[in-house]
Motif scaffolding. Structure first.
Motif, mmCIF file in Angstrom:
data_model
loop_
_atom_site.group_PDB
_atom_site.id
_atom_site.type_symbol
_atom_site.label_atom_id
_atom_site.label_comp_id
_atom_site.label_asym_id
_atom_site.label_seq_id
_atom_site.Cartn_x
_atom_site.Cartn_y
_atom_site.Cartn_z
ATOM 1 N N PHE A 260 4.365 -31.385 -31.226
ATOM 2 C CA PHE A 260 3.645 -30.303 -30.531
ATOM 3 C C PHE A 260 3.727 -30.486 -29.007
ATOM 4 O O PHE A 260 3.878 -29.522 -28.252
ATOM 5 N N ARG A 261 3.681 -31.752 -28.559
ATOM 6 C CA ARG A 261 3.649 -31.998 -27.112
ATOM 7 C C ARG A 261 4.988 -31.697 -26.432
ATOM 8 O O ARG A 261 5.063 -31.697 -25.211
ATOM 9 N N ILE A 262 6.006 -31.399 -27.217
ATOM 10 C CA ILE A 262 7.286 -30.982 -26.635
ATOM 11 C C ILE A 262 7.102 -29.668 -25.860
ATOM 12 O O ILE A 262 7.772 -29.416 -24.868
ATOM 13 N N LEU A 263 6.167 -28.835 -26.317
ATOM 14 C CA LEU A 263 5.915 -27.556 -25.630
ATOM 15 C C LEU A 263 5.446 -27.836 -24.199
ATOM 16 O O LEU A 263 4.471 -28.556 -24.000
ATOM 17 N N PRO A 264 6.119 -27.265 -23.201
ATOM 18 C CA PRO A 264 5.679 -27.511 -21.822
ATOM 19 C C PRO A 264 4.259 -27.014 -21.564
ATOM 20 O O PRO A 264 3.622 -27.449 -20.622
ATOM 21 N N TRP A 265 3.782 -26.092 -22.426
ATOM 22 C CA TRP A 265 2.440 -25.519 -22.222
ATOM 23 C C TRP A 265 1.487 -25.966 -23.318
ATOM 24 O O TRP A 265 0.498 -25.290 -23.615
ATOM 25 N N ALA A 266 1.783 -27.143 -23.911
ATOM 26 C CA ALA A 266 0.988 -27.606 -25.068
ATOM 27 C C ALA A 266 -0.504 -27.647 -24.755
ATOM 28 O O ALA A 266 -1.332 -27.173 -25.535
ATOM 29 N N ARG A 267 -0.852 -28.204 -23.599
ATOM 30 C CA ARG A 267 -2.282 -28.379 -23.284
ATOM 31 C C ARG A 267 -2.965 -27.030 -23.068
ATOM 32 O O ARG A 267 -4.073 -26.792 -23.554
#
Ligand code: ADQ
Length: 457
Positions: free
Chosen positions: A168-175
């Motif tokens: 999931f943290r691969i997404l640059p906008w995960a947070r």
């Protein structure tokens, strides 16, 4: 307490007589009775340009409002074909090779989510409302709704896998995306594995405090629960036993003329494993010449997301593999692979389920996979080969479970399914049917909404 449902699609379509009627589908069937009883609204994108922006439904004696959030072509391209289909879908299914992290997609996703939230706020006048958002198209809407309606009870159901935190943290906008969802009171996913992944994502990426299945973050509390979705069991049972379906199934068997029929039914999507399934069937034919002429594999694929390049490429590859297998193995009166690229009615699908000796359901990843449940409900004595990388696999231990990437294992499982003795087949199927009965979609909706109400108190 009234209910507002927010989903990508609206629950109505234009029928043959020109009137708006409920559309067919599990979500619609499960939620329309609730909306009828409690009143409220359903807000969706509504692809039909003739759909009014706001209408009371049913027109003759209205129970609730259907609200459309009309999108321009650019918005549709960025929010739906871009962010939803090219970013969130591949990452959630662990298929990073299809991931296109274009910041323009995210920009449009932000503004479209805001538009959905604005529509919700307009519809939701009072604070004692339950609002239920559906799926990965709407991760950022909850934060805007919460700001305008601090006391509303907000739930979100996520229909696809929630991937491991490290994925999931691969997404640059995960947070940012996760923060958006943490304005909900309840987040629902299909199985416990996804609950754990969600909690871990919130703990590691946002430093949220986790207490059992509850997340505490910036003064708000979100509970995360598994609510495995089901199908309309009774309706499928009745369809499967109808003369129309049994007649169609008998004609299909006669037309194919082989002793065994194996089926695959999917949206044509790279997550569904159609290509590797065909290659496994090819391996089965290579390894088992004694079955030549006596097994037909019938693969049905619904066209899906046809504007996305990777889906167009998949279609070409499937065409090619089907041609290669039939070119090599077909002989007079026997075509090993029957492939249909089109949408069927549920009656027609039921006839395929009913006619089959075995179903090959082998996604490379799938949140749940309800085709599995449809097959189990409709079949009288079929065997189920099921990918262990689906949500369904956690719930259905009686299936022949396979790793969809293991071509030899998959080929061996086809033989095992065809040669399984009657007693084992019956025992496994009884176990499968009893689980699917309990997973009924109405029960799923009630379970989620009851829990949502508790969180809101
Ligand atoms: P989907 O990815 O669409 O759903 P799935 O659960 O398999 O996947 O449901 C597909 C539906 O489409 C089934 O009801 C099936 O009957 C229908 N269908 C398939 N082929 C068809 C054809 N040729 N013609 C007509 N209909 C066809 C997402 C998630 C899943 C999750 C569901 C529900 O990706 O993991 O199970 O939501 O939460």
């Amino acid at each position: 307490m009234s209910l507002t449902v927010v989903a990508n699609r609206v629950p109505i379509r234009r029928s043959d007589d020109g009137e708006w009627a409920p559309s067919v589908g599990g979500l619609t069937t499960a939620l329309l009775p609730v909306l009828r009883q409690r009143g409220g609204a359903w807000i969706g994108m509504g692809e039909d340009p003739d759909l009014p922006e706001r209408q009371l439904f049913p027109a003759a004696d209205p129970d609730f409002t259907v609200r459309r959030v009309p999108l321009s072509q650019d918005e549709l391209d960025g929010y739906y074909y871009g962010m939803a289909n090219r970013v969130l879908w591949p990452v959630s299914h662990y298929m990073i090779q299809h991931f296109e992290p274009n910041p323009d997609f995210m920009e449009i996703y932000r503004s479209v989510n805001k538009r959905f939230a604005d529509a919700v706020v307009e519809e939701v006048a009072e604070d004692d409302q339950q609002i239920w958002l559906q799926d990965y198209h709407l991760m950022l809407a909850p934060q805007h709704i919460r700001k305008a309606r601090p006391d509303a009870t907000l739930g979100h159901f996520w229909h696809i896998p929630w991937p491991a935190m490290e994925v999931f943290r691969i997404l640059p906008w995960a947070r940012e995306l996760l923060r958006g969802m943490l304005h909900c009171d309840l987040v629902g996913v299909h199985v416990e594995e996804y609950v754990d992944n969600f909690l871990e994502s919130a703990r590691v990426l946002l430093g949220a405090e986790i207490e059992g299945q509850t997340i505490h973050y910036e003064g708000h509390t979100t509970r995360v629960e598994a609510h495995p979705i089901g199908i309309e069991v009774e309706r499928f049972k009745q369809m499967a036993a109808s003369d129309e379906v049994t007649g169609k199934a008998a004609r299909l068997r006669e037309r194919l003329g082989t002793e065994y029929i194996v089926i695959g039914i999917d949206r044509l999507d790279y997550t569904k494993g159609v290509l590797s399934r065909l290659e496994a069937f090819e391996r089965f034919l290579e390894d088992n010449p004694e079955y030549h002429g006596s097994v037909s594999f019938y693969q049905i694929a619904t066209p899906s997301r046809t504007q996305v390049d990777s889906y167009q490429q998949l279609k070409r590859e499937v065409d090619e593999v089907v041609g290669r297998i039939n070119g090599q193995f077909a002989r007079d009166n026997w075509v090993p692979v029957n492939y249909r690229y089109r949408t069927y009615t549920q009656f027609e699908l039921c006839a395929f389920y009913r006619a089959a000796d075995a179903a090959l359901i082998t996604p490379l990843r799938d949140g749940m996979n309800v085709v599995t449940q449809e097959f189990i409900t409709a079949t009288e004595n079929g065997a189920l080969i099921l990918s262990e990388l689906t949500g369904a696999a956690y719930l259905l231990p009686e299936a022949i479970q396979v790793n969809p990437y293991d071509r030899d294992g998959l080929a061996a499982s086809i033989r095992m399914a065809l040669e399984m003795d009657e007693e084992e087949r019956t025992t496994r199927l009884q176990g499968l049917k009893s689980t699917v009965e309990k997973l009924d979609v109405q029960r799923w909706a009630r379970g989620f909404l009851d829990s949502l109400q508790q969180q809101g108190q």
